[in-house]
Write a protein that holds these residues in place. Structure first.
Motif, PDB file in Angstrom:
ATOM      1  N   LEU A 136      67.011 -70.872  -8.209  1.00  0.00           N
ATOM      2  CA  LEU A 136      66.143 -69.742  -8.545  1.00  0.00           C
ATOM      3  C   LEU A 136      64.922 -69.673  -7.631  1.00  0.00           C
ATOM      4  CD1 LEU A 136      66.261 -69.986 -12.437  1.00  0.00           C
ATOM      5  CD2 LEU A 136      67.438 -68.358 -10.963  1.00  0.00           C
ATOM      6  N   PHE A 137      65.040 -70.292  -6.446  1.00  0.00           N
ATOM      7  CA  PHE A 137      63.831 -70.389  -5.606  1.00  0.00           C
ATOM      8  C   PHE A 137      63.973 -69.607  -4.303  1.00  0.00           C
ATOM      9  CE2 PHE A 137      66.310 -74.409  -5.289  1.00  0.00           C
ATOM     10  CZ  PHE A 137      66.823 -74.240  -4.005  1.00  0.00           C
ATOM     11  N   HIS A 138      64.649 -68.485  -4.352  1.00  0.00           N
ATOM     12  CA  HIS A 138      64.822 -67.712  -3.119  1.00  0.00           C
ATOM     13  C   HIS A 138      63.864 -66.525  -3.015  1.00  0.00           C
ATOM     14  CE1 HIS A 138      68.269 -70.037  -1.675  1.00  0.00           C
ATOM     15  NE2 HIS A 138      68.537 -70.193  -2.964  1.00  0.00           N
ATOM     16  N   GLY A 139      62.861 -66.478  -3.889  1.00  0.00           N
ATOM     17  CA  GLY A 139      61.880 -65.387  -3.853  1.00  0.00           C
ATOM     18  C   GLY A 139      60.700 -65.714  -2.942  1.00  0.00           C
ATOM     19  N   PRO A 140      59.686 -64.833  -2.921  1.00  0.00           N
ATOM     20  CA  PRO A 140      58.579 -64.977  -1.955  1.00  0.00           C
ATOM     21  C   PRO A 140      57.754 -66.247  -2.108  1.00  0.00           C
ATOM     22  CG  PRO A 140      58.165 -63.170  -3.512  1.00  0.00           C
ATOM     23  CD  PRO A 140      59.588 -63.599  -3.712  1.00  0.00           C
ATOM     24  N   THR A 141      57.700 -66.858  -3.297  1.00  0.00           N
ATOM     25  CA  THR A 141      56.909 -68.098  -3.422  1.00  0.00           C
ATOM     26  C   THR A 141      57.797 -69.317  -3.678  1.00  0.00           C
ATOM     27  OG1 THR A 141      56.458 -67.983  -5.811  1.00  0.00           O
ATOM     28  CG2 THR A 141      54.994 -66.741  -4.376  1.00  0.00           C
TER      29      THR A 141
END
Ligand SMILES: Cc1ncc(COP(=O)(O)O)c(C=O)c1O
Length: 440
Positions: A89-94
């Motif tokens: 779940l860590f493919h976003g901007p932060t």
């Protein structure tokens, strides 16, 4: 009890005027076969639509934008491993799971405020990841200002840089001389004053905001649709938000085999689910700092939705006074829990790397450790909540060698920093907020 409100109002208010948390009056039953094969943005639209008093096509556009370009097509990939899958779940901007909810929430708030010609100051308490994700969620949204309170010296250096290096006109950081629980108490106290709340147009994007839980429940539906198996997940949890989202999905009809929650040494939730006693303890500093809390706000919602009914308000008042309540018998047998100590987190990172060749962040390592301790009942999904590059110190300690981290995060080192230091007092934060000038 505060009067019932619609989704838009609940999203704007965050916390209810009486200081309590909003819960939905009822939950829809998902038509799961009709959701098969949808892309992530389309699934998010379809799952959230029954809750939202937003015109359907507008909600669809919000989801397409939230889960489009900033994600480059990969919102929640399931990476296979020897025990099942890891939900990344860590493919976003932060580089954190918080983006999944906050990219949606920022756009939704912006939409609501534009329609009302209003503005909102989002006051946030963070123990780590929420802060930068909240700040990023308002970038380009001039109707929103984000003010993030974080406990001084208690978030990872990189997480701090992610927050304090963002110098947008509508983003601010307050470093509070205290713990995350102090920050959260200040947030609650300021929200309890209706006049101040209204005058300052205060809103919240902490996991107390129901829209966040809803947006997170989508990826649990996604897991079921992708694997075709009843949910069997292990969720690293602190404030109980991510786990509650899994439970919400199960309540919307997603078949479940087991929902496991995993804590670090701050094991208040694990103790509650093992004993029925919810009791505050001292806050321990751990290698998974985003879960270093001793008051799990979202448990209040679980109490309300799992059958606590009228008793919940009294329980919460008693908990605030005594730091302890008995609330046994609310959890179904599908819920299990476990914890990981500092040594176990390090051993989990090392062991997973040795067996799979991939690095887990310390929060995800908590979940993997707990998964190994529980009775093995077939393929399961570990929820990976942050990129390991956000915690290079812990990873280096575990692996015993330098860890390169994530290039985008390493590039933050040495950037100019902006943060205001304040004591852990609601009054100090209140005065500071009163000095904020509205953004044009
Ligand atoms: C990386 C990471 N993992 C897990 C959690 C725990 O999530 P929750 O507090 O919603 O249970 C957090 C919360 O900040 C986090 O940042």
């Amino acid at each position: 009890m505060a009067a019932p409100v619609g989704f838009q109002e609940a999203t704007l208010q965050g916390l209810a005027s009486d200081g309590g948390l909003f819960v939905p009056e009822g939950l829809p039953t998902l038509d799961l076969p009709a959701l098969k094969g949808l892309s992530y943005p389309e699934l998010a639209w379809r799952v959230m639509q029954p809750f939202c008093d937003i015109p359907s096509e507008d909600l669809r556009a919000i989801c397409a934008d939230a889960y489009g370009p900033k994600y480059g097509g990969e919102v929640a990939p399931l990476r296979p491993d020897p025990w099942g899958h890891v939900l990344e779940l860590f493919h976003g901007p932060t580089f954190s799971f918080k983006d999944v909810a906050l990219q949606f929430l920022g756009r939704t708030l912006d939409y609501i405020l534009r329609a009302r010609n209003e503005r909102c100051n989002l006051l946030v308490a963070t123990s780590g990841d929420t802060g930068s994700a909240a700040l990023q969620s308002v970038v380009g949204c001039p109707r929103l200002t984000a003010v993030v309170m974080f406990p001084k010296g208690r978030v990872s250096p990189l997480q701090e840089m992610q927050m304090t290096s963002l110098l947008e006109p509508n983003t601010f950081c307050l470093e509070i001389d205290g713990t995350f629980d102090d920050c959260q108490a200040i947030l609650k106290q300021l929200n309890r004053d209706p006049e101040f709340k209204q005058r300052m147009q205060l809103g919240a994007v902490n996991s107390v905001n129901f829209a966040r839980l809803l947006a997170q429940s989508v990826y649990y539906v996604w897991i079921y649709l992708q694997t075709g198996q009843p949910l069997q997940v292990v969720v690293p949890t602190g404030n109980f938000g991510n786990f509650l989202s899994a439970w919400l999905a199960s309540r919307m009809g997603v078949p479940v085999r087991r929902l496991a929650l995993a804590t670090n040494d701050n094991d208040i939730v694990h103790r509650y689910f093992s004993t029925g006693t919810y009791e505050r303890g001292p806050v321990h500093e751990t290698l998974a700092p985003a879960m270093d809390i001793q008051v799990a706000s979202n448990l209040e919602r679980f109490f309300a939705m799992a059958g606590g009914g009228e008793r919940v308000a009294n329980w919460m008042a008693q908990f605030e006074k005594d730091g302890r309540i008995e609330a046994p018998g609310l959890a179904g047998p599908e819920i299990v829990s476990g914890k990981a100590t500092r040594a176990e987190i390090l051993a989990a990172i090392r062991s997973y790397y040795a067996q799979v060749g991939q690095v887990l962040c310390p929060h995800t390592a908590v979940a993997w450790h707990v998964a190994r301790q529980l009775p093995q009942v077939g393929s399961e999904v570990i929820v990976a909540t942050a990129h390991p590059g956000k915690f290079p110190e812990a990873v280096q300690e575990a692996l015993g060698r330098p860890y390169p981290g994530h290039p985008a995060l390493e590039a933050l080192r040495g950037r100019p920093r902006r943060a205001v230091s304040l004591p852990a007092q609601a009054l100090a934060v209140r005065h500071w907020l009163e000095g904020l000038s509205p953004q044009e």
